[in-house]
Design a protein around this motif. Structure first.
Motif: not given
Length: 84
Positions: A4-10, A46-55, A68-70
């Motif tokens: 995962v390189v980026s994530v956006k919550a709608t 809180f939902f919109k505070a999602v972040k990509v995990d390190p790596g 998980s990315e899977y």
């Protein structure tokens, strides 16, 4: 597996996830909102505070709530737009 390189919550409890191969997938969180520990995500701030995990191994909100990315890759639906 793609990272995962980026994530956006709608606003409608979906995650738009961009992977390192350039594919963007939409992951619907609504079915999980009644499962522990994801009930807290009903709070949209809180939902919109999602972040990509390190790596790029997934996304998370805190130490107990992550995907998980899977999971995101396997169950997300490919979309035709970029997040940039």
């Amino acid at each position: 597996m793609y990272k995962v390189v980026s994530v956006k919550a709608t606003d409608d409890y979906k995650l738009l996830v961009t992977f390192d191969n350039g594919i963007v997938k939409e992951y619907d969180m609504k079915p999980k909102l009644n499962e522990w520990p994801f009930e807290l995500l009903k709070n949209k701030a809180f939902f919109k505070a999602v972040k990509v995990d390190p790596g790029g191994y997934g996304v998370s909100w805190n130490s107990e709530m992550d995907l998980s990315e899977y999971e995101l890759w396997k169950n997300g639906k490919e979309v035709n737009h970029s997040l940039n």
